[in-house]
Design a protein around this motif. Structure first.
Motif, mmCIF file in Angstrom:
data_model
loop_
_atom_site.group_PDB
_atom_site.id
_atom_site.type_symbol
_atom_site.label_atom_id
_atom_site.label_comp_id
_atom_site.label_asym_id
_atom_site.label_seq_id
_atom_site.Cartn_x
_atom_site.Cartn_y
_atom_site.Cartn_z
ATOM 1 N N TRP A 23 0.656 -1.167 0.233
ATOM 2 C CA TRP A 23 0.083 0.016 -0.163
ATOM 3 C C TRP A 23 0.932 1.388 0.038
ATOM 4 O O TRP A 23 2.010 1.320 0.685
ATOM 5 N N GLU A 24 0.602 2.177 -0.492
ATOM 6 C CA GLU A 24 1.167 3.750 -0.602
ATOM 7 C C GLU A 24 0.541 4.270 0.774
ATOM 8 O O GLU A 24 -0.728 4.059 1.336
ATOM 9 N N GLU A 25 1.060 5.117 1.403
ATOM 10 C CA GLU A 25 0.375 5.953 2.326
ATOM 11 C C GLU A 25 -0.647 6.665 2.144
ATOM 12 O O GLU A 25 -0.855 7.293 0.967
ATOM 13 N N ASN A 26 -1.744 6.264 2.803
ATOM 14 C CA ASN A 26 -3.082 6.946 2.595
ATOM 15 C C ASN A 26 -4.067 6.943 3.599
ATOM 16 O O ASN A 26 -3.972 5.969 4.641
ATOM 17 N N VAL A 27 -5.182 7.792 3.513
ATOM 18 C CA VAL A 27 -5.947 8.004 4.731
ATOM 19 C C VAL A 27 -7.117 6.877 4.611
ATOM 20 O O VAL A 27 -7.261 6.476 3.503
ATOM 21 N N VAL A 28 -7.375 6.190 5.761
ATOM 22 C CA VAL A 28 -8.652 5.262 5.740
ATOM 23 C C VAL A 28 -9.948 5.757 6.948
ATOM 24 O O VAL A 28 -9.529 6.541 7.662
ATOM 25 N N GLN A 43 -3.359 14.443 11.937
ATOM 26 C CA GLN A 43 -3.342 13.199 10.931
ATOM 27 C C GLN A 43 -4.098 12.229 11.126
ATOM 28 O O GLN A 43 -4.262 11.488 12.162
ATOM 29 N N PRO A 44 -5.017 12.019 10.210
ATOM 30 C CA PRO A 44 -6.203 10.800 10.424
ATOM 31 C C PRO A 44 -5.683 9.610 10.178
ATOM 32 O O PRO A 44 -4.335 9.434 9.953
ATOM 33 N N TYR A 51 -0.390 -1.380 6.905
ATOM 34 C CA TYR A 51 -0.914 -1.540 8.208
ATOM 35 C C TYR A 51 -1.499 -0.227 8.345
ATOM 36 O O TYR A 51 -1.023 0.682 8.059
ATOM 37 N N THR A 52 -2.806 -0.373 9.017
ATOM 38 C CA THR A 52 -3.380 0.841 9.519
ATOM 39 C C THR A 52 -2.969 1.310 10.841
ATOM 40 O O THR A 52 -3.024 0.576 11.618
ATOM 41 N N LEU A 53 -2.605 2.643 10.737
ATOM 42 C CA LEU A 53 -2.318 3.180 12.128
ATOM 43 C C LEU A 53 -3.272 4.343 12.475
ATOM 44 O O LEU A 53 -3.794 5.207 11.658
ATOM 45 N N VAL A 54 -3.627 4.358 13.582
ATOM 46 C CA VAL A 54 -4.555 5.270 14.235
ATOM 47 C C VAL A 54 -4.249 6.114 15.457
ATOM 48 O O VAL A 54 -3.261 5.438 16.429
ATOM 49 N N ILE A 108 4.068 4.851 16.891
ATOM 50 C CA ILE A 108 5.194 5.516 16.381
ATOM 51 C C ILE A 108 4.459 6.900 16.749
ATOM 52 O O ILE A 108 3.112 7.080 17.123
ATOM 53 N N SER A 109 5.391 8.101 16.737
ATOM 54 C CA SER A 109 4.840 9.244 16.975
ATOM 55 C C SER A 109 4.940 10.205 15.884
ATOM 56 O O SER A 109 5.908 10.195 14.953
ATOM 57 N N LYS A 110 3.808 10.936 15.579
ATOM 58 C CA LYS A 110 3.765 11.717 14.274
ATOM 59 C C LYS A 110 3.070 12.796 14.713
ATOM 60 O O LYS A 110 1.800 12.773 15.052
ATOM 61 N N TYR A 111 3.305 13.963 14.197
ATOM 62 C CA TYR A 111 2.881 15.271 14.390
ATOM 63 C C TYR A 111 2.373 15.697 16.091
ATOM 64 O O TYR A 111 1.316 15.955 16.193
ATOM 65 N N GLY A 112 3.183 15.172 16.750
ATOM 66 C CA GLY A 112 3.007 15.315 18.128
ATOM 67 C C GLY A 112 1.803 14.259 18.564
ATOM 68 O O GLY A 112 1.629 14.487 20.098
ATOM 69 N N ARG A 113 1.514 13.290 18.107
ATOM 70 C CA ARG A 113 0.575 12.318 18.562
ATOM 71 C C ARG A 113 1.125 10.697 18.465
ATOM 72 O O ARG A 113 2.037 10.633 17.656
ATOM 73 N N VAL A 114 0.703 9.984 19.332
ATOM 74 C CA VAL A 114 1.037 8.778 19.125
ATOM 75 C C VAL A 114 0.120 7.766 18.573
ATOM 76 O O VAL A 114 -1.264 7.938 18.584
#
Length: 539
Positions: A23-28, A43-44, A51-54, A108-114
């Motif tokens: 998969w390319e990185e994309n919103v779900v 970041q949604p 793998y889906t990250l939330v 992981i940490s991204k945009y200040g969110r886990v």
């Protein structure tokens, strides 16, 4: 479209096979228990490397799971369904109920969110997870009491369809869909206003066939599986010209192959619009079919067309109307006006009607009919106010026949909330002894206790018979600004709770009777992505 399930240790799986997808990185989009989760994050949810990250707080809140975060060790701990998971930021090892598991993608940490791997969180907490590759959607169901099955078939009938109108009128509507079991299969019937569509499945919902049947009149009214081995469908047609010669009802008899084997057309019964502002119920016994619904009548002396109930007794062998006590279809002997919900059951050879009336009478009323004559009229719940108020503050969900009682389920603002435009409705179970002579014999058991200041109300309720002394209740609680919740309980023939109410995190049945097979209860929800079948074991 491929719908797949996630399992710990695999990437994407359909049934037991493994499918690796780049998969390319994309919103779900993420749905939990039928409700879309709106994450408060820059970041949604997204897919990265399959793998889906939330955002971790958003998904734990949506699952209603217990969450703790240790800032010092960067450790997340969550608990739900008697299960416990633990994972640390940037580590590919995690714990599930004390056992170590490997993560292909860590938190992981991204945009200040886990962000956390959705697959691991959901299944680690005992949830069922379904992935739709075509529209990048994840569906999660957190209830362990309900088994969810996905089928790719779109059943073409709206399932978010429970309509008891608003707080001013409180009227119901006919069901456009039915779920029934016969010939070792489970069937789902729906219509598109021109044809009936009957979907046939095996008991595991693996095989699928479809039968299409043209409708006999333009309006679908209801469906019944009879004890004589035939299917009966009621159709209707509008008659605003008030012509006595026009057919306004049609009851069609079908065999198991859906071939028409009999028909009764009904006219001259003072109907301008069949099924108006009410539902339709049928029951059968020993060659007699009873149909109970409502209609809009011909114009009265006051220049208005009024709504009231109407019912028919039919000899299913000859497909003819059976005679009843002297009266007319304009003013039947079991007359209720306005009747905003109608239910009927046989009790031996006796016919028992229950109506939600707001005028004559203003009550939830039960009537018995023996040998064509109305032999009793019991007001289960009386409504204050005057004729024409329309508002009653109540809903009628159905009734069943127990060994010694008639068991009625509904909701109302009574007895602890004031009459008026209150949105608060509490669930009740009423029992009426079969030999009741007046209203004093009625016993009411209130199963919820929402105050007038509460934002909660019971909007939808169902009762289904397991046996003569066990009945399943399913109801939906709506709360302002929050997703609705579905509950179930089991009661006995005296209206007493024998299995305490329990929340089940799935959509409610909507405007259909859940299907009972033994102690298993089925219903479903359908949308453009396919259909989810829900199976509850109500022992």
């Amino acid at each position: 479209m491929i719908f797949t399930t996630f399992s710990i240790g695999h990437q994407v799986a359909e049934a037991s096979s493994i499918v690796d997808i780049d998969w390319e990185e994309n919103v779900v989009s993420v749905f939990v228990n039928g409700e879309e989760v709106l994450f408060d994050s820059p970041q949604p949810p997204y897919v990265k490397d399959g793998y889906t990250l939330v955002p971790f707080r958003g998904i734990f809140d949506a699952l209603d799971a217990t969450l703790s975060w240790d800032e010092k060790t960067k450790t997340i701990t969550g608990q739900l369904n008697g299960r416990k998971i633990t994972l640390r930021l940037n580590e590919k090892a995690a714990m599930v109920n004390g056992e170590k598991v490997r993560l292909d993608v860590p938190a992981i940490s991204k945009y200040g969110r886990v962000f956390v791997p959705l697959r691991f969180i959901s299944e680690g907490l005992g949830c069922q997870v379904f992935w739709n590759a075509s529209n990048r959607t994840v569906h999660i169901f957190s209830s362990q009491e309900v088994k969810v099955t996905y089928i790719s078939t779109n059943l073409n009938v709206e399932t978010n369809d429970y309509r008891y109108d608003n707080c001013y009128d409180n009227y119901s509507a006919v069901s456009d869909r039915y779920m029934f079991a016969d010939e070792g299969k489970i069937h789902i019937l729906g219509n598109d206003k021109e044809k009936l569509y009957i979907h046939h499945f095996d008991l595991a919902f693996r095989s699928h066939q479809q039968t299409i049947v043209p409708m006999d009149l333009p309006i679908f009214g209801g469906f019944h599986v009879s004890d004589d081995g035939y299917y009966y469908v009621v159709y209707g047609a509008e008659n605003y010209s008030e012509l006595d010669s026009k057919d306004v009802f049609s009851i069609v008899k079908y065999n198991k192959e859906w071939k028409e084997v009999g028909k009764l057309r009904i006219r001259n019964v003072y109907v301008t619009q069949p099924f108006r502002a009410s539902n339709l119920e049928m029951d059968s016994r020993n060659g007699v079919l009873v149909v109970h619904t409502a209609r809009l009548r011909y114009t009265s002396d006051d220049g208005k067309r009024h709504q009231s109930n109407i019912s028919f007794l039919i000899d299913t062998k000859s497909m003819t109307l059976l005679p009843r006590e002297a009266g007319s279809y304009q003013w039947p002997n079991n007359h209720v006006s306005h009747s905003f919900a109608t239910f009927v059951r046989f009790d031996g050879d006796r016919v028992v009607y229950v109506d939600h009336g707001d005028a004559y009478p203003r009550s939830i009323v039960l009537q018995t009919e023996d040998n064509g004559m109305i032999t009793s009229e019991i007001n289960i719940l009386r409504f204050p106010g005057k004729v024409g108020d329309n508002y009653t503050g109540a809903r009628l969900g159905g009734f069943e026949v127990a060994t010694s009682n008639y068991v009625v389920v509904g909701s109302s603002v009574y007895p602890k909330n004031s009459y008026g435009l209150s949105e608060t409705k509490n669930l009740f179970v009423a029992t009426v002894p079969k030999d009741a002579e007046d209203d004093t014999a009625v016993k009411i058991n209130w199963l919820t206790d929402f105050s007038s200041s509460s934002r909660k109300s019971v909007e939808e309720m169902h009762i289904r018979k397991i046996n003569d002394d066990r009945f399943l209740l399913i109801w939906r609680v709506d709360e302002e600004d929050r997703p609705s919740s579905t509950f179930y309980a089991v009661i006995d023939g005296e209206g007493r709770v024998v299995k305490e109410p329990k929340k089940i995190s799935i959509p409610s049945p909507g405007n259909m009777h859940p299907l009972i097979i033994g102690n298993d209860v089925y219903w479903y929800s359908s949308s453009y992505v396919g259909t989810f079948i829900y199976k509850l074991h109500a022992e």
